[in-house]
Design a protein around this motif. Structure first.
Motif, PDB file in Angstrom:
ATOM      1  N   ARG A 112       0.847  -1.182   0.000  1.00 25.60           N
ATOM      2  CA  ARG A 112       0.000   0.000   0.000  1.00 25.60           C
ATOM      3  C   ARG A 112       0.892   1.245   0.000  1.00 25.60           C
ATOM      4  O   ARG A 112       1.865   1.308  -0.712  1.00 25.60           O
ATOM      5  CB  ARG A 112      -0.965  -0.031   1.210  1.00 25.60           C
ATOM      6  N   GLY A 113       0.572   2.233   0.802  1.00 29.52           N
ATOM      7  CA  GLY A 113       1.428   3.400   0.900  1.00 29.52           C
ATOM      8  C   GLY A 113       1.388   4.287  -0.332  1.00 29.52           C
ATOM      9  O   GLY A 113       0.484   4.203  -1.172  1.00 29.52           O
ATOM     10  N   TRP A 114       2.397   5.156  -0.459  1.00 35.15           N
ATOM     11  CA  TRP A 114       2.368   6.170  -1.502  1.00 35.15           C
ATOM     12  C   TRP A 114       2.474   5.566  -2.904  1.00 35.15           C
ATOM     13  O   TRP A 114       1.926   6.133  -3.863  1.00 35.15           O
ATOM     14  CB  TRP A 114       3.468   7.215  -1.278  1.00 35.15           C
ATOM     15  N   VAL A 115       3.149   4.436  -3.053  1.00 42.15           N
ATOM     16  CA  VAL A 115       3.262   3.821  -4.378  1.00 42.15           C
ATOM     17  C   VAL A 115       1.888   3.356  -4.860  1.00 42.15           C
ATOM     18  O   VAL A 115       1.492   3.590  -6.008  1.00 42.15           O
ATOM     19  CB  VAL A 115       4.261   2.651  -4.354  1.00 42.15           C
ATOM     20  N   HIS A 116       1.144   2.702  -3.976  1.00 44.18           N
ATOM     21  CA  HIS A 116      -0.206   2.249  -4.329  1.00 44.18           C
ATOM     22  C   HIS A 116      -1.103   3.439  -4.649  1.00 44.18           C
ATOM     23  O   HIS A 116      -1.865   3.417  -5.636  1.00 44.18           O
ATOM     24  CB  HIS A 116      -0.785   1.442  -3.169  1.00 44.18           C
ATOM     25  N   ARG A 117      -1.009   4.482  -3.843  1.00 40.47           N
ATOM     26  CA  ARG A 117      -1.849   5.656  -4.065  1.00 40.47           C
ATOM     27  C   ARG A 117      -1.452   6.396  -5.339  1.00 40.47           C
ATOM     28  O   ARG A 117      -2.310   6.944  -6.039  1.00 40.47           O
ATOM     29  CB  ARG A 117      -1.765   6.578  -2.850  1.00 40.47           C
ATOM     30  N   LEU A 118      -0.172   6.406  -5.662  1.00 43.63           N
ATOM     31  CA  LEU A 118       0.258   7.013  -6.927  1.00 43.63           C
ATOM     32  C   LEU A 118      -0.292   6.231  -8.109  1.00 43.63           C
ATOM     33  O   LEU A 118      -0.748   6.820  -9.104  1.00 43.63           O
ATOM     34  CB  LEU A 118       1.790   7.060  -7.004  1.00 43.63           C
ATOM     35  N   ALA A 119      -0.275   4.915  -8.014  1.00 40.89           N
ATOM     36  CA  ALA A 119      -0.823   4.091  -9.094  1.00 40.89           C
ATOM     37  C   ALA A 119      -2.296   4.407  -9.318  1.00 40.89           C
ATOM     38  O   ALA A 119      -2.756   4.525 -10.466  1.00 40.89           O
ATOM     39  CB  ALA A 119      -0.631   2.609  -8.771  1.00 40.89           C
ATOM     40  N   LEU A 120      -3.056   4.556  -8.237  1.00 41.82           N
ATOM     41  CA  LEU A 120      -4.472   4.915  -8.360  1.00 41.82           C
ATOM     42  C   LEU A 120      -4.625   6.298  -8.984  1.00 41.82           C
ATOM     43  O   LEU A 120      -5.497   6.525  -9.836  1.00 41.82           O
ATOM     44  CB  LEU A 120      -5.144   4.886  -6.991  1.00 41.82           C
ATOM     45  N   SER A 121      -3.783   7.229  -8.563  1.00 45.67           N
ATOM     46  CA  SER A 121      -3.846   8.595  -9.083  1.00 45.67           C
ATOM     47  C   SER A 121      -3.554   8.626 -10.581  1.00 45.67           C
ATOM     48  O   SER A 121      -4.233   9.333 -11.342  1.00 45.67           O
ATOM     49  CB  SER A 121      -2.851   9.479  -8.328  1.00 45.67           C
ATOM     50  N   LEU A 122      -2.571   7.864 -11.014  1.00 42.09           N
ATOM     51  CA  LEU A 122      -2.234   7.819 -12.439  1.00 42.09           C
ATOM     52  C   LEU A 122      -3.386   7.240 -13.257  1.00 42.09           C
ATOM     53  O   LEU A 122      -3.740   7.761 -14.321  1.00 42.09           O
ATOM     54  CB  LEU A 122      -0.971   6.976 -12.651  1.00 42.09           C
ATOM     55  N   ARG A 123      -3.971   6.179 -12.742  1.00 40.01           N
ATOM     56  CA  ARG A 123      -5.070   5.539 -13.476  1.00 40.01           C
ATOM     57  C   ARG A 123      -6.301   6.426 -13.525  1.00 40.01           C
ATOM     58  O   ARG A 123      -7.061   6.398 -14.497  1.00 40.01           O
ATOM     59  CB  ARG A 123      -5.385   4.188 -12.834  1.00 40.01           C
ATOM     60  N   ALA A 124      -6.509   7.232 -12.476  1.00 42.82           N
ATOM     61  CA  ALA A 124      -7.642   8.156 -12.474  1.00 42.82           C
ATOM     62  C   ALA A 124      -7.416   9.316 -13.437  1.00 42.82           C
ATOM     63  O   ALA A 124      -8.342   9.770 -14.105  1.00 42.82           O
ATOM     64  CB  ALA A 124      -7.885   8.679 -11.059  1.00 42.82           C
ATOM     65  N   ALA A 125      -6.175   9.801 -13.514  1.00 44.33           N
ATOM     66  CA  ALA A 125      -5.863  10.952 -14.365  1.00 44.33           C
ATOM     67  C   ALA A 125      -5.767  10.565 -15.840  1.00 44.33           C
ATOM     68  O   ALA A 125      -6.088  11.380 -16.715  1.00 44.33           O
ATOM     69  CB  ALA A 125      -4.560  11.595 -13.906  1.00 44.33           C
ATOM     70  N   TRP A 126      -5.322   9.353 -16.127  1.00 43.86           N
ATOM     71  CA  TRP A 126      -5.192   8.875 -17.516  1.00 43.86           C
ATOM     72  C   TRP A 126      -5.946   7.546 -17.659  1.00 43.86           C
ATOM     73  O   TRP A 126      -5.335   6.488 -17.829  1.00 43.86           O
ATOM     74  CB  TRP A 126      -3.724   8.680 -17.879  1.00 43.86           C
ATOM     75  N   PRO A 127      -7.270   7.564 -17.580  1.00 45.78           N
ATOM     76  CA  PRO A 127      -8.038   6.305 -17.608  1.00 45.78           C
ATOM     77  C   PRO A 127      -7.905   5.555 -18.928  1.00 45.78           C
ATOM     78  O   PRO A 127      -8.205   4.358 -18.982  1.00 45.78           O
ATOM     79  CB  PRO A 127      -9.481   6.763 -17.369  1.00 45.78           C
ATOM     80  N   HIS A 128      -7.469   6.240 -19.993  1.00 46.98           N
ATOM     81  CA  HIS A 128      -7.321   5.600 -21.292  1.00 46.98           C
ATOM     82  C   HIS A 128      -5.963   4.910 -21.427  1.00 46.98           C
ATOM     83  O   HIS A 128      -5.674   4.313 -22.464  1.00 46.98           O
ATOM     84  CB  HIS A 128      -7.455   6.653 -22.403  1.00 46.98           C
ATOM     85  N   VAL A 129      -5.126   4.991 -20.385  1.00 48.38           N
ATOM     86  CA  VAL A 129      -3.781   4.422 -20.429  1.00 48.38           C
ATOM     87  C   VAL A 129      -3.684   3.276 -19.432  1.00 48.38           C
ATOM     88  O   VAL A 129      -4.218   3.351 -18.324  1.00 48.38           O
ATOM     89  CB  VAL A 129      -2.719   5.499 -20.087  1.00 48.38           C
ATOM     90  N   GLY A 130      -3.003   2.233 -19.826  1.00 53.02           N
ATOM     91  CA  GLY A 130      -2.723   1.145 -18.900  1.00 53.02           C
ATOM     92  C   GLY A 130      -1.418   1.416 -18.161  1.00 53.02           C
ATOM     93  O   GLY A 130      -0.431   1.824 -18.780  1.00 53.02           O
ATOM     94  N   PHE A 131      -1.398   1.218 -16.869  1.00 60.69           N
ATOM     95  CA  PHE A 131      -0.176   1.385 -16.073  1.00 60.69           C
ATOM     96  C   PHE A 131       0.186   0.042 -15.446  1.00 60.69           C
ATOM     97  O   PHE A 131      -0.561  -0.490 -14.624  1.00 60.69           O
ATOM     98  CB  PHE A 131      -0.372   2.445 -14.987  1.00 60.69           C
ATOM     99  N   GLU A 132       1.303  -0.494 -15.853  1.00 59.82           N
ATOM    100  CA  GLU A 132       1.813  -1.727 -15.259  1.00 59.82           C
ATOM    101  C   GLU A 132       2.777  -1.337 -14.146  1.00 59.82           C
ATOM    102  O   GLU A 132       3.858  -0.796 -14.415  1.00 59.82           O
ATOM    103  CB  GLU A 132       2.517  -2.592 -16.301  1.00 59.82           C
ATOM    104  N   ILE A 133       2.384  -1.584 -12.913  1.00 60.33           N
ATOM    105  CA  ILE A 133       3.164  -1.170 -11.747  1.00 60.33           C
ATOM    106  C   ILE A 133       3.972  -2.359 -11.235  1.00 60.33           C
ATOM    107  O   ILE A 133       3.417  -3.408 -10.914  1.00 60.33           O
ATOM    108  CB  ILE A 133       2.250  -0.641 -10.631  1.00 60.33           C
ATOM    109  N   ARG A 134       5.270  -2.183 -11.140  1.00 61.09           N
ATOM    110  CA  ARG A 134       6.157  -3.229 -10.611  1.00 61.09           C
ATOM    111  C   ARG A 134       6.888  -2.653  -9.404  1.00 61.09           C
ATOM    112  O   ARG A 134       7.837  -1.883  -9.557  1.00 61.09           O
ATOM    113  CB  ARG A 134       7.155  -3.698 -11.669  1.00 61.09           C
ATOM    114  N   ASN A 135       6.429  -3.004  -8.229  1.00 65.46           N
ATOM    115  CA  ASN A 135       7.010  -2.483  -6.999  1.00 65.46           C
ATOM    116  C   ASN A 135       8.001  -3.501  -6.444  1.00 65.46           C
ATOM    117  O   ASN A 135       7.613  -4.547  -5.920  1.00 65.46           O
ATOM    118  CB  ASN A 135       5.909  -2.187  -5.978  1.00 65.46           C
ATOM    119  N   HIS A 136       9.286  -3.168  -6.545  1.00 63.67           N
ATOM    120  CA  HIS A 136      10.343  -4.046  -6.046  1.00 63.67           C
ATOM    121  C   HIS A 136      10.878  -3.576  -4.694  1.00 63.67           C
ATOM    122  O   HIS A 136      11.968  -3.991  -4.285  1.00 63.67           O
ATOM    123  CB  HIS A 136      11.492  -4.112  -7.056  1.00 63.67           C
TER     124      HIS A 136
END
Length: 257
Positions: A53-77
């Protein structure tokens, strides 16, 4: 820019390499997710697992909300307790698989310093070795279209007790080296140290009792600290139009990269 099906199928791959600040594990139980069917107060639930969770998860949600027409593949290492030595190994193993990224966030150093003050000297990483690892990671991630090196957040609560001040003085040297390495490799550098320091000083009451602080234990972040970090990341992305630039540029030829 067209808004048809071809645009909706555009995907950006975003990678995160860092410590527990990026990993941010939280206990999970499926019965505690549905707002309309929460367990009663006083109920006992079983932790079914951990999730990031945390800021990485929230950033992923923010990106998907701002660019709903774009797919974001998030790889958190992100890995809790990792030093730059550990993260360099994670990056090396990841790159050996042929992984490609459009955008990478890279941050390390806090555990390199902390281990020495914990007297875990075999795990501590001195500044020279830290710099070598960072240079190696930036070189290994050279095919990434945009790399953001993040400074580490300071240890809380900044200057007291004295050992915290000493830890922060040392960590500041590592952040300075990270800034220089980022510049040398053409990466962006995100300084979160200054906003964290400013916010912490405003939030700390005169009596030293700080119920609304940025840290839960002096290292890991509270929800407020996590929000501050997210804001700094989003501000940098907006100032440099990073997502729009990645979308506007031609797709790279992954096969010949």
């Amino acid at each position: 820019m067209p808004t048809g099906a071809s645009q909706r199928h555009r995907t950006l791959t975003v990678g995160f390499f860092g410590t527990s600040i990026m990993e941010h594990l939280e206990a999970f139980n499926a019965g505690m997710v549905n707002q309309g069917d929460l367990p009663a107060v006083g109920s006992t639930v079983t932790v079914e697992g951990w999730r990031r969770r945390g800021w990485v998860h929230r950033l992923a949600l923010s990106l998907r909300a701002a660019w709903p027409h774009v797919g974001f593949e998030i790889r958190n290492h992100g890995q809790g307790g990792a030093t730059s030595r550990d993260i360099a190994g994670i990056v090396e193993r990841d790159q050996a698989t042929g992984a490609d990224y459009d955008l990478v966030f890279l941050g390390c150093g806090i555990n390199d310093v902390w281990r020495r003050f914990q007297n875990r000297l075999s795990e501590a990483v001195d500044l020279d070795e830290y710099t070598q690892h960072l240079e190696g990671m930036l070189g290994g991630l050279g095919s990434t279209r945009t790399t953001i090196v993040m400074s580490e957040t300071p240890f809380g609560p900044l200057e007291s007790p004295g050992v915290v001040a000493a830890m922060n003085a040392e960590l500041a040297r590592y952040n300075k080296a990270a800034r220089a390495a980022a510049a040398a490799h053409g990466a962006l550098f995100l300084d979160v140290w200054a906003p964290f320091t400013a916010a912490a000083r405003h939030l700390a009451p005169a009596d030293g009792d700080n119920p609304v602080g940025l840290w839960s234990d002096g290292v890991h972040l509270t929800e407020l600290g996590d929000t501050l970090l997210l804001q700094q990341v989003e501000r940098l992305l907006a100032e440099h139009r990073i997502i729009d630039r990645l979308l506007d540029s031609p797709l790279p030829d992954r096969g010949s990269a």
